[in-house]
Scaffold this active site. Structure first.
Site, mmCIF file in Angstrom:
data_model
loop_
_atom_site.group_PDB
_atom_site.id
_atom_site.type_symbol
_atom_site.label_atom_id
_atom_site.label_comp_id
_atom_site.label_asym_id
_atom_site.label_seq_id
_atom_site.Cartn_x
_atom_site.Cartn_y
_atom_site.Cartn_z
ATOM 1 N N CYS A 115 -4.366 -0.438 7.288
ATOM 2 C CA CYS A 115 -3.063 -0.521 6.611
ATOM 3 C C CYS A 115 -3.196 -0.434 5.089
ATOM 4 C CB CYS A 115 -2.347 -1.813 6.986
ATOM 5 S SG CYS A 115 -1.430 -1.697 8.536
ATOM 6 N N ASP A 142 -7.398 -8.006 5.820
ATOM 7 C CA ASP A 142 -6.474 -6.874 5.980
ATOM 8 C C ASP A 142 -5.139 -7.136 5.311
ATOM 9 O OD1 ASP A 142 -5.580 -4.311 7.322
ATOM 10 O OD2 ASP A 142 -4.116 -5.747 8.080
ATOM 11 N N ASP A 175 7.096 -1.725 6.760
ATOM 12 C CA ASP A 175 6.351 -2.351 5.673
ATOM 13 C C ASP A 175 5.300 -1.439 5.053
ATOM 14 O OD1 ASP A 175 7.761 -4.684 6.245
ATOM 15 O OD2 ASP A 175 6.298 -5.252 7.770
ATOM 16 N N ASP A 205 7.729 27.059 -24.103
ATOM 17 C CA ASP A 205 8.673 28.042 -24.613
ATOM 18 C C ASP A 205 9.165 27.533 -25.965
ATOM 19 O OD1 ASP A 205 10.561 30.238 -24.572
ATOM 20 O OD2 ASP A 205 12.088 28.739 -24.127
#
Length: 720
Positions: free
Chosen positions: A377, A701, A26, A419
């Site tokens: 995480c 979290d 994950d 170029d």
């Protein structure tokens, strides 16, 4: 791919090179956990796992560690693993059997676990409602189910070298909550953690779909012409040399060349070119293009495993696997951040009760909440999620970026060196004037064509095309040689014939022999002039003109709006260069030899990062010298394999698109880092103040991780 010598060497050493498909990852920390675990096994070397492609590569001495033990180690960490050498894969062209279909998210093991824990939580709350006396015990089963699954995984990770995993932090917090009697909090923590993992998996799958969509462009079947009939075969079984029928509305099943028919082909799904491209006999077509009008017969030039889309997917997966400078910095930061937060959590538990006589229950609770906040995480994912989406979005628009480092740097460039021939111009100059100084025009053209025969230079092709159109036979030549930036030479009819720049002719013959006024007049018209010499004496002039690309003016204007300076570097003469420059509104540096281009690049790099845009054929040194080399190539081998980025649609506007995409990606990264750190900072303070519950801590979290991923997915909209 390994060559036979390398395979033989590995066999002699008793080692095998293995590839596995790893499921249920994950976030990038999952890949790190697996690499750490596998790398500690005896006989394992060169471990590489891409979170984005989910491909694990390694060398294994099976005498030291059987592959069954290797696979068992990975499964013991909670990940699925399949040997890729035993899985039929359609896109690689190895078989006509498709790989197993992906499970819907609601049928995955994580979804089933989340449903089970959710069921126990719901039942527990119902029991608490109807039987308040059982309130302290009703939610224990839900917490124990989660603890059994995640705790076992945490212990497995600790045994193989990852003691500070989110599973360990969450398991300690859950067990601690059960011990101090906060059973409801413990059950909600495991439920939210399970929900968070499920949502992260769904979001990760959406990110990977950015590249999987490219593979879907190739049709599964093709119509192979066999005598008077067209029979249907799997596209993966097409062989080089076979002729396929592509009807109006069909997708082209393979890279090839048109051998019969005329049509317009929409190649935008691969190259980003918005206008259908006319195709006729001899035209190249690429797999995935959509035939718009007439039927085409196409000779297959590449096998399925080597077609343009397969190579793009391979290169993009490699690019996504390479870590950008920002991602490497955040990984180093996170490695120190998590132990620091754990230390703070331990001090939070111990110091107030021991030093000030505070309540143990209160401060143990707050310490457990801090453990949950300590998981990095979301922070670790903040950069690679955005880089992955940015690279995928670019690939779906014909902007092939070869790594996170290149994607970061492109947005910081303040000057672009172009170029001229084949980049700002169409690269198809045509002969406009033949000026014979001795002899006649046919003789002049014949000598020049003999020298240029076999060359792929645009000027050489123009001279050869004019000679063929005028019916001039090619004379034999020997000793053909190219003097880069100066001339081509060969011996024709016993004379050393040279086709070169006026500057080269001036060095060879002196100013008295060169018609400088005539050359100047032609160059003022925006034409390139070459001088044909025979035994160091001028015999004539050939003038050519190469028109700017239709989108070059818009592309330069778009760069100007982005605050990027554009400079044209050309070996052509100053008058011709200035004529093109005036049309496009671009600064011009002309009369440059290859080494002079390097000097100009070095001068531009003094102030800020510089990008060089070339055709990928004769601009190699300048592309390498720039901070970022961008190849124009329309999907050619050179464009795909050289430089740091390639514009598959051959559009000058694509350079501005690259810069805009890079800047959007970096903005996305900054937003992600702010979300990840900001939420943690807020919950760190509220936890210490006693405001935050355990379930809010885990939500900080998992919620931040999902928000970061969803924010990164917004970049994929730029591909539409």
């Amino acid at each position: 791919m390994l060559d036979e010598a390398h395979i033989g060497q590995l066999a002699a050493e008793g080692k095998s090179t293995l590839r596995y498909k790893v499921a249920h990852m994950d976030c990038p920390s999952c890949a790190t956990k697996i690499e750490t675990a596998v790398g500690r096994l005896p006989g394992v070397e060169d471990v590489s796992l891409s979170y984005h492609s989910q491909v694990l590569r390694l060398k294994l001495d099976e005498a030291a560690t059987p592959r069954e033990q290797l696979e068992g180690t990975i499964r013991g960490l909670g990940f699925g693993v399949e040997d890729m050498d035993r899985i039929p894969v359609l896109v690689e062209g190895e078989t006509d059997v498709a790989a197993p279909a992906k499970q819907p998210w609601w049928m995955t093991p994580k979804a089933r676990l989340t449903g089970l824990i959710g069921l126990f939580v719901a039942v527990g709350f119902l029991v608490s409602w109807f039987a308040p006396a059982l309130e302290d015990y009703a939610l224990v089963p839900a917490a124990l189910v989660g603890l059994a699954v995640f705790g076992r995984r945490a212990l497995a990770l600790a045994r193989v070298g990852s003691p500070f995993s989110i599973e360990m932090l969450m398991s300690i917090a859950t067990a601690g909550a059960l011990i101090i009697g906060e059973t409801a909090e413990a059950s909600i923590v495991v439920l939210l953690f399970a929900v968070g993992e499920l949502l992260e998996g769904v979001a990760a799958g959406s990110a990977r779909s950015g590249i999987e969509a490219l593979a879907a462009l190739v049709p599964r079947t093709a119509l192979v012409i066999d005598g008077e009939i067209a029979r249907e075969v799997p596209a993966s079984r097409l062989e080089i040399g076979q002729v396929v029928l592509v009807r109006p509305g069909d997708r082209v099943p393979a890279d090839g060349k048109v051998v019969d028919g005329e049509s317009d082909v929409d190649e935008s799904p691969v190259t980003g070119e918005s206008v259908p491209v006319p195709k006729q006999v001899g035209s190249a077509v690429i797999a995935g293009g959509i035939n718009a009008t007439g039927a085409l017969q196409v000779r297959v030039m590449r096998a399925a495993a080597d077609n343009t889309i397969a190579r793009i997917i391979h290169l993009v997966e490699e690019a996504q696997a390479s870590k950008s400078p920002t991602a490497r910095f955040i990984e180093r930061f996170s490695a120190r951040y998590t132990p620091f937060v754990i230390l703070v959590a331990v001090l939070t538990v111990l110091v107030p009760p021991l030093a000030f006589g505070a309540d143990w229950h209160t401060w143990i609770y707050r310490g457990l909440a801090l453990l949950l906040i300590g998981c990095p995480c979301a922070l670790v994912l903040s950069t690679p999620a955005a880089i992955t989406s940015g690279i995928a979005a670019g690939a779906r628009r014909g902007l092939l970026i070869k790594g996170g480092g290149a994607l970061e740097t492109i947005g910081r460039v303040r000057a672009i060196a172009f170029d001229k021939t084949g980049t700002l111009t169409q690269g198809r100059p045509q002969v406009t004037d033949l000026v014979s100084l001795t002899g006649n025009e046919r003789s002049l053209l014949g000598m020049a064509a003999a020298v240029e025969n076999g060359s792929s230079h645009p000027i050489a092709r123009a001279i050869l095309d004019r000679a063929a159109g005028d019916g001039i036979p090619l004379r034999p030549a020997r000793g053909q040689k190219a003097l880069p930036g100066r001339a081509a030479q060969a011996v024709v009819g016993g004379k050393l014939v040279e086709v070169g720049s006026p500057r080269h002719a001036l060095e060879r013959c002196g100013p008295e022999s060169i018609p400088a006024d005539r050359i100047a007049a032609l160059e003022d018209e925006g034409k390139t002039v070459v001088v044909v010499l025979a035994d160091a004496q001028p015999v004539g002039l050939i003038a050519l003109r190469d028109e700017p690309r239709p989108d070059a003016l818009r592309g330069i204007a778009a760069l100007r709006e982005l605050g990027v300076r554009s400079v044209m570097l050309t070996g052509d003469n100053g008058r011709t260069g200035q004529a093109i420059g005036r049309k496009l509104g671009i600064e011009v540096k002309a009369d440059l030899l290859p080494e002079n281009k390097l000097s100009e690049i070095a001068a531009l790099k003094v102030g800020a990062p510089v990008a060089m845009v070339g055709d990928g054929i004769n601009d190699g040194p300048a592309l390498a010298a720039a901070d970022v080399g961008i190849a124009m190539g329309g999907g050619t081998d050179v464009a795909l394999e050289t430089a740091d980025a390639a514009l598959l649609g051959n559009r000058v506007e694509g350079v501005a698109d690259l810069i805009a995409l890079s800047r959007a990606t970096m903005t996305n990264i900054h937003q992600n880092v702010a979300v990840a750190l900001g939420l943690k900072a807020v919950f760190l303070v509220t936890t210490l103040l006693g405001v935050t519950d355990l379930w809010l801590a885990i939500l900080a979290d998992t919620g931040a991780t999902v928000l970061v991923t969803l924010n990164a997915l917004r970049l994929l909209r730029r591909a539409k």
